[in-house]
Enzyme design. Structure first.
Site, PDB file in Angstrom:
ATOM      1  N   GLU A 159       0.895  -1.414  -0.041  1.00  0.00           N
ATOM      2  CA  GLU A 159      -0.110  -0.306   0.094  1.00  0.00           C
ATOM      3  C   GLU A 159       0.738   1.215  -0.065  1.00  0.00           C
ATOM      4  OE1 GLU A 159      -2.442  -1.524   3.335  1.00  0.00           O
ATOM      5  OE2 GLU A 159      -4.270  -0.661   1.916  1.00  0.00           O
ATOM      6  N   GLU A 163      -4.181  -9.393   3.532  1.00  0.00           N
ATOM      7  CA  GLU A 163      -4.807  -9.219   4.658  1.00  0.00           C
ATOM      8  C   GLU A 163      -6.089 -10.159   4.928  1.00  0.00           C
ATOM      9  OE1 GLU A 163      -3.613  -6.850   2.735  1.00  0.00           O
ATOM     10  OE2 GLU A 163      -2.796  -5.389   3.799  1.00  0.00           O
TER      11      GLU A 163
END
Ligand SMILES: NC(=O)c1ccc[n+]([C@@H]2O[C@H](COP(=O)([O-])OP(=O)(O)OC[C@H]3O[C@@H](n4cnc5c(N)ncnc54)[C@H](O)[C@@H]3O)[C@@H](O)[C@H]2O)c1
Length: 694
Positions: free
Chosen positions: A108, A128
């Site tokens: 990210e 995740e």
């Protein structure tokens, strides 16, 4: 060169500033890394850099969040969004230079650079989902904008890491470098110089809509994708929420999409599933540590493995060793059984999609068949996997004792027998241990390492370590009937068999457990295994339901008739009225009245005795930690990881509630309903089973 924080420094190369992270071992996004990146970017801009390279020292780019900060308590520092904004809004090109793995928060961060240069060996992923979450720092909105919707959906719902070929093809990476970290540095600086010279645009991923445009309003694309993952993700919330975020990326503005991401992220983060999955993540890591055995305990150097028995388990066990390059000698009682066993191993390899024909030959070449146990003489470990018969196992261990070299480990794959009794017939019980693999042994992750009273630290530590080396999750357990997993399973079985006499149908029991998240219920499992395992026609007197089923020709899936009837082509299972009649008649004969049984009662009666038994296992010291019990059940028996395992689940239901219910059910009789004193105490004290440790 100037230190920005304890883990980030600023370097300059001509017009270019390098913001370098050095936070071993994996450059996790600790508070000082975030603060360092934020300050580093701003200082570079303020210092007049014409381009900025963000890179890492050590073995990897930022590999994700700092999990030690999950519980809170870290000092206040720049948040990830601030770091990302500093990169994305920098007035000069920002280039992420990536090596190792850019995962989760690391990716990210990289998605906020204007360009990405990577070493050929780099890997990228948003894992995740495996913790019951979604990327909560804009990843769900940026990744699809860079790679397109299908790739982002696949990556986010599977958590899979992709390599640079794929990353280049889908646009995640702009340029590759080859060689070591300094080659990456040179390539990134070269790219930065070109960006300056060619006045390359400051490409903010958030502004790029061209790749998501095609999926806008395309409900069918998302419906199809949902269908494609439905089976694999049944019961899990996070994959669906990841899909919803990508849908938002396709249909909404970046800012609106971020709001969806935030809302769904918080829901997952505070919900029971992610809590269970994060708990489980640590449980699995803890299982590998054995209190009292220190890290320096000498290990037996395992260079060669012996396996006795090439049946269902022996073949699979041999494959595990061959797969990691450890030569295996597999011994059977005669040539025919050996040939049969080796043919099954070969077929298993040939069926495996990830293995090329060349690899099949390589793996097979690691396995040497024999009918002479004397060939175990040069093995460092021998794992016995013959029939489950104590006398046979004792005979074999006496022989192994004569054959195996001094110091070699002698392990039994017994499912339930007393490892101490097996060890007692040898002159070296310190080298004997249980290594309980699960079927299919080449696939199932769990390994129960069964410590005998006399197993030495070296034997225990070696068994745990070899388990890890062959890709298993090893949990150390003590000797008792069935160890941790099967002992608890037996309790569920008693009650499942009982409740169908009271009026629940096998299909109802199976459905309740399937809906709870198990891959299948106990009766479907029996059909799969075969109802006639251990049953002999000549001894059958119609005294048990199993006798009656087998006597009426019901053997399970193998002959198309068990608790269910199986379609000969599709193998689809259908409940069979004839079975229900057999059960009813049997119950009537026993004077048991049939009634309607609620789903809730089915669930409680199947699972609470397991919780109770788990507590007894802990109080007897058979398992080291409550979380180890959960590791056994998630890995060996398909307990849904989003419910954490039986101990974590019991905590989440509430131990007081469970204790009350067990007391209520105890009138049904049976040792499995006798309340565990530990469970009662923990309930009274407000304690937990999942963090109980011996
Ligand atoms: N099948 C499972 O699901 C499972 C799971 C975990 C553990 N186990 C345990 O693993 C062991 C083996 O089970 P399995 O299912 O593989 O049985 P299996 O019947 O498929 O295989 C046993 C093999 O051992 C061989 N054998 C028997 N006596 C021998 C001897 N004296 N010398 C050499 N070979 C001999 C047999 O020929 C046979 O091929 C048992 O102790 C069982 O309890 C089984």
């Amino acid at each position: 060169m100037a230190a920005v924080t304890e883990s980030v420094r600023l370097e300059t190369e001509g017009d270019i500033a390098l913001v370098v992270v050095d936070n071993p071992p994996v450059n996790a996004l600790s508070w000082h890394v975030r603060q360092g990146l934020f300050d580093g970017i701003n200082q570079a801009v303020a210092g007049g850099a014409k381009a900025i390279v963000v890179m890492c020292d050590g073995r990897t780019f930022i590999a994700g969040a700092d999990i030690s900060e999950f519980g809170g308590g870290a000092p206040q520092a720049a948040g990830l969004p601030e770091v990302q904004a500093a990169m994305e809004n920098a007035p000069v090109p920002v280039i992420a230079a990536i090596h190792g793995t850019a995962l989760g928060g690391g990716l990210e961060v990289a998605l906020c650079a204007h360009y990405r240069v990577a070493l050929g060996s780099a890997k990228f992923g948003l894992p995740e989902v495996n913790l019951g979450l979604l990327p909560g720092a804009g990843g769900t909105q940026r990744l699809p904008r860079l790679t397109g919707v299908p790739k982002a959906l696949e990556m986010m719902t599977s958590g899979r890491h992709i390599g640079t070929d794929e990353a280049l093809e889908c646009g995640l990476v702009d340029e590759l470098a080859h060689g070591d970290l300094s080659a990456l540095r040179t390539a990134a600086i070269g790219f930065a110089n070109r960006a300056i010279a060619e006045n390359m645009p400051l490409l903010r991923v958030r502004d790029r809509n061209d790749k998501v445009e095609a999926a806008k309003g395309d409900t069918e694309l998302f419906a199809k994708f949902r269908k494609s993952i439905a089976r694999k993700t049944r019961g899990f919330l996070a994959p669906e929420y990841n899909v919803q975020c990508v849908e938002a990326a396709a249909n909404l503005s970046f800012e609106e999409g971020l709001k969806v991401e935030r809302k769904l992220f918080l829901e997952l983060m505070t919900g029971p599933q992610s809590q269970a999955q994060r708990y489980y993540f640590f449980a699995e890591r803890a299982a590998n540590k054995v209190p009292g055995i220190d890290k320096d305990t000498p290990l037996v150097d395992i260079q060669k493995c012996g396996v006795l028995g090439a049946g269902t388990m022996g073949g699979g066990i041999a494959m595990n060793f061959a797969n990691v390059g450890i030569p295996v000698t597999i011994v059977e009682r005669d040539q025919e059984a050996l040939d049969r066993g080796l043919a099954v191993v070969r077929k298993n390899y040939e069926r495996s999609r990830s293995i090329t024909p060349e690899m099949v030959e390589q793996r097979m070449a690691m396995i040497t068949g024999s009918t002479d146990k004397a060939d175990f003489a040069d093995c460092d470990i021998v794992i016995e996997a013959v029939f489950e018969d104590m006398e046979l196992k004792k005979t074999i261990f006496r022989e192994l004792d004569q054959i195996c070299k001094p110091g070699a480990i002698m392990a039994s794959n017994t499912s339930a027998l007393d490892v101490n009794e097996i060890a007692s017939v040898t002159s070296r019980p310190e080298s004997v241990i249980g290594m309980h693999f699960f079927s299919p042994a080449n696939v199932m992750k769990l390994l129960e390492v069964v410590r005998g009273d006399k197993s030495s630290d070296t034997t225990v530590a070696t068994a745990m370590s070899i388990g890890k080396r062959i890709g298993k999750i090893a949990a150390l357990v003590g000797v008792c009937h069935g160890f941790v997993g099967n002992r608890m399973l037996f309790m569920r079985r008693i009650e499942a068999d009982r409740i169908i006499l009271e009026g629940a149908t096998p299909a109802q029991v199976d459905r309740v457990l399937f809906d709870f998240g198990f891959p299948m219920g106990p009766f479907a499992m029996s059909d799969l295994a075969g109802l006639d395992i251990g049953w002999k026609a000549e001894n059958s007197k119609g005294e048990t339901l199993r006798d009656l089923m087998c006597e009426s020709g019901r053997r399970g899936q193998k002959n198309g008739r068990g608790y269910y009837t199986y379609d000969s082509e599709t193998r689809a299972a259908t409940p069979d009225p004839e079975v229900e009649q057999i059960i009813k008649d049997f119950a009537t004969g026993k004077g048991i009245e049939q009634r309607e049984v609620s789903d809730q009662e089915v669930l409680e009666r199947c699972l609470y005795p397991m919780v109770n038994e788990g507590a007894k296992i802990l109080e007897e010291g058979i398992a080291i930690r409550g979380s180890d019990v959960d590791v056994v059940w998630v890995n060996g028996y398909g307990w849904p990881v989003y419910r954490g395992g039986p101990m974590h689940w019991a905590d989440s239901v509430g131990l007081t509630e469970i204790v009350e219910k067990i007391k209520g059910y105890s009138a049904l009789g049976g040792r499995h309903w006798e309340l565990s004193p530990l469970l009662e105490r923990l309930a009274a004290e407000g304690g937990k089973l999942s963090n109980y440790s011996n």
